[in-house]
Design a protein around this motif. Structure first.
Motif, mmCIF file in Angstrom:
data_model
loop_
_atom_site.group_PDB
_atom_site.id
_atom_site.type_symbol
_atom_site.label_atom_id
_atom_site.label_comp_id
_atom_site.label_asym_id
_atom_site.label_seq_id
_atom_site.Cartn_x
_atom_site.Cartn_y
_atom_site.Cartn_z
ATOM 1 N N TRP A 1 -19.666 0.315 34.461
ATOM 2 C CA TRP A 1 -20.706 1.117 34.057
ATOM 3 C C TRP A 1 -20.265 2.069 32.852
ATOM 4 O O TRP A 1 -20.742 2.349 31.895
ATOM 5 C CB TRP A 1 -21.525 1.954 35.232
ATOM 6 C CG TRP A 1 -22.958 1.433 35.458
ATOM 7 C CD1 TRP A 1 -23.087 0.700 36.502
ATOM 8 C CD2 TRP A 1 -23.994 1.198 34.490
ATOM 9 N NE1 TRP A 1 -24.284 0.216 36.768
ATOM 10 C CE2 TRP A 1 -25.009 0.327 35.471
ATOM 11 C CE3 TRP A 1 -24.369 1.458 33.435
ATOM 12 C CZ2 TRP A 1 -26.083 0.115 35.060
ATOM 13 C CZ3 TRP A 1 -25.731 1.130 32.922
ATOM 14 C CH2 TRP A 1 -26.592 0.469 33.704
ATOM 15 N N GLU B 1 -30.020 3.631 39.219
ATOM 16 C CA GLU B 1 -29.039 3.399 38.209
ATOM 17 C C GLU B 1 -28.189 4.309 37.721
ATOM 18 O O GLU B 1 -26.852 4.175 37.595
ATOM 19 C CB GLU B 1 -29.669 2.965 36.817
ATOM 20 C CG GLU B 1 -30.603 1.722 37.072
ATOM 21 C CD GLU B 1 -31.205 1.338 35.666
ATOM 22 O OE1 GLU B 1 -30.759 0.704 34.786
ATOM 23 O OE2 GLU B 1 -32.385 2.016 35.477
ATOM 24 N N VAL C 1 -27.537 6.374 29.354
ATOM 25 C CA VAL C 1 -28.302 5.214 29.669
ATOM 26 C C VAL C 1 -29.369 4.660 28.915
ATOM 27 O O VAL C 1 -29.555 3.318 28.685
ATOM 28 C CB VAL C 1 -28.390 5.203 31.198
ATOM 29 C CG1 VAL C 1 -29.076 3.795 31.881
ATOM 30 C CG2 VAL C 1 -27.325 5.497 32.365
ATOM 31 N N LYS D 1 -29.452 1.008 27.176
ATOM 32 C CA LYS D 1 -30.895 0.060 27.035
ATOM 33 C C LYS D 1 -31.356 -0.396 26.004
ATOM 34 O O LYS D 1 -31.643 -1.360 25.624
ATOM 35 C CB LYS D 1 -32.091 0.747 28.260
ATOM 36 C CG LYS D 1 -31.682 0.609 29.599
ATOM 37 C CD LYS D 1 -32.557 0.944 30.645
ATOM 38 C CE LYS D 1 -32.265 0.859 32.089
ATOM 39 N NZ LYS D 1 -32.135 -0.293 32.483
ATOM 40 N N ASP E 1 -22.986 -8.205 40.015
ATOM 41 C CA ASP E 1 -22.928 -6.950 39.579
ATOM 42 C C ASP E 1 -21.672 -6.790 38.424
ATOM 43 O O ASP E 1 -21.923 -6.321 37.241
ATOM 44 C CB ASP E 1 -22.813 -5.764 40.212
ATOM 45 C CG ASP E 1 -24.072 -5.751 41.049
ATOM 46 O OD1 ASP E 1 -24.847 -6.187 40.835
ATOM 47 O OD2 ASP E 1 -23.791 -4.988 42.252
ATOM 48 N N SER F 1 -22.434 -6.767 34.331
ATOM 49 C CA SER F 1 -21.722 -5.549 33.639
ATOM 50 C C SER F 1 -20.951 -5.683 32.411
ATOM 51 O O SER F 1 -20.819 -5.320 31.318
ATOM 52 C CB SER F 1 -21.042 -4.617 34.439
ATOM 53 O OG SER F 1 -21.860 -3.914 35.464
#
Length: 375
Positions: free
Chosen positions: A14, A54, A90, A94, A146, A150
């Motif tokens: 992340w 998230e 974040v 997006k 995941d 990512s």
């Protein structure tokens, strides 16, 4: 190594994605509506939700870092501010991924695997180690779905960035002018009119210091008792700026009326002379925030005195005492290196401008707690 990878994979990846968008967020902010809403839904970007789940891993990691720095000075308010920043970051991510999909930017499975293989944990002496890789991918405790997701997102963002930046071009005239800007030289003498010199003329109370600190707490990044003098100085500068501006204008008025710059400047501050400098670096020794001063210097004729120049720390009045043109005979030798540097700068500008346009056309809504609601 496997335990560490398993614990950190999701947060680190992340972080890779967030690193791409943090610059955008910091530079231009994230415009949108702010209101209350579902406690689990913290934002919506063109209808896509940013949820508490998230942002939680990133938030808790930053809380640990800030708590280590602030100790007992870390407050619930600071924790909430961190959360809101992450939510906005974040949201940027997006928006960028939505745009990448609209532009049909794809990442293959092979590309994702190659990115994962490049992890330092899968290297031995800088070379890919298949045994380490096989051991890791056979570990059921590592969330490989995941990891792959990512990495795919990160690769999409990088491809999007490259696609937009490829639209930047440098003309020959731009290149030549940039060379002149970087190599033309000047020298000035100046007087700095410092708001702090008028500290006795303004009243600063302890409550005002506390209030100013609360408004700028994230900038100082330390408890008030550690930065109290800096906070007070910043507040004095703010409150004394009108006095400083008036004094600066008075100096300029006297010079325009025929007074000698060197003779009258001592009434307002210490007269100093710079070394020879160029326009390109935007830096002058002992002068923070010097870009405006440098640009003004190159607009003057030798001997001419400027109007008062406002900067973040006070006011300057300058006199140009020397100017040297760029040596154009050296232009060809350094031309391509300069082109590379200038192109990189223009790419960033093109990308920033493009992002602002995308952002402003999007529907972005943030849901904050009542006491954190912003306008």
């Amino acid at each position: 190594m496997m335990k560490k990878l398993r614990e950190n994979t999701k947060t680190v990846l992340w972080g890779v994605i967030i690193a791409f968008v943090v610059t955008i967020f910091v530079a231009w902010g994230m415009k949108g509506e702010f209101s209350q809403g579902n406690a689990n839904v913290l934002a919506k970007v063109n209808g896509e939700e940013v949820t508490y789940e998230e942002i939680y891993p990133i938030w808790t990691k930053q809380i640990d870092q800030y708590r280590e720095a602030y100790k007992d000075g870390f407050t619930d308010e600071m924790s909430e501010e961190l959360k809101n920043r992450i939510v906005q970051q974040v949201a940027v991510q997006k928006l960028m991924l939505q745009t990448a999909k609209k532009m049909d930017i794809n990442v293959t499975t092979a590309e994702v695997i190659n990115r994962i293989k490049s992890y330092p944990g899968f290297q031995t002496n800088g070379i890919f180690d298949s045994q380490k890789y096989k051991q890791a991918i056979s570990n059921p405790n590592i969330p490989w779905a995941d990891v792959e997701d990512s990495e795919k997102k990160s690769a999409m963002l990088q491809k999007l960035e490259r696609l937009i930046k490829d639209g930047a071009k440098i003309s020959e005239s731009e290149l030549k002018q940039e060379y002149i800007n970087k190599n033309e030289q000047a020298k000035i003498r100046y007087v700095f009119i410092d708001p702090l010199s008028f500290e006795k003329d303004v009243l600063v109370t302890p409550s005002e210091i506390q209030s100013y600190y609360e408004q700028h707490k994230m900038e100082y990044n330390l408890p008030l008792e550690t930065v109290a003098d800096k906070v007070k100085s910043a507040l004095v500068r703010d409150k004394a700026r009108p006095i400083t501006a008036a004094k600066s204008d008075e100096l300029v008025k006297q010079i325009k009326a025929g007074a000698n710059f060197a003779n009258v400047s001592g009434q307002f501050g210490k007269l100093k002379t710079t070394e020879i400098f160029t326009r390109g670096k935007g830096l002058l020794k002992d002068i923070p925030d010097a870009v405006n001063i440098i640009n003004t210097a190159f607009s003057l004729n030798v001997g001419q005195v400027s109007d008062a120049i406002s900067t973040s720390n006070g006011y300057y009045v300058i006199q140009l005492i020397e100017k040297k043109p760029a040596d154009e005979s050296k232009y060809i030798a350094g031309k391509e290196d300069l082109r590379t540097t200038l192109l990189r700068e223009k790419e960033n500008y093109v990308f920033q401008d493009w992002f602002e346009n995308i952002r402003d056309k999007s529907k972005i809504k943030f849901f904050l707690d009542k006491d954190q609601e912003k306008k």
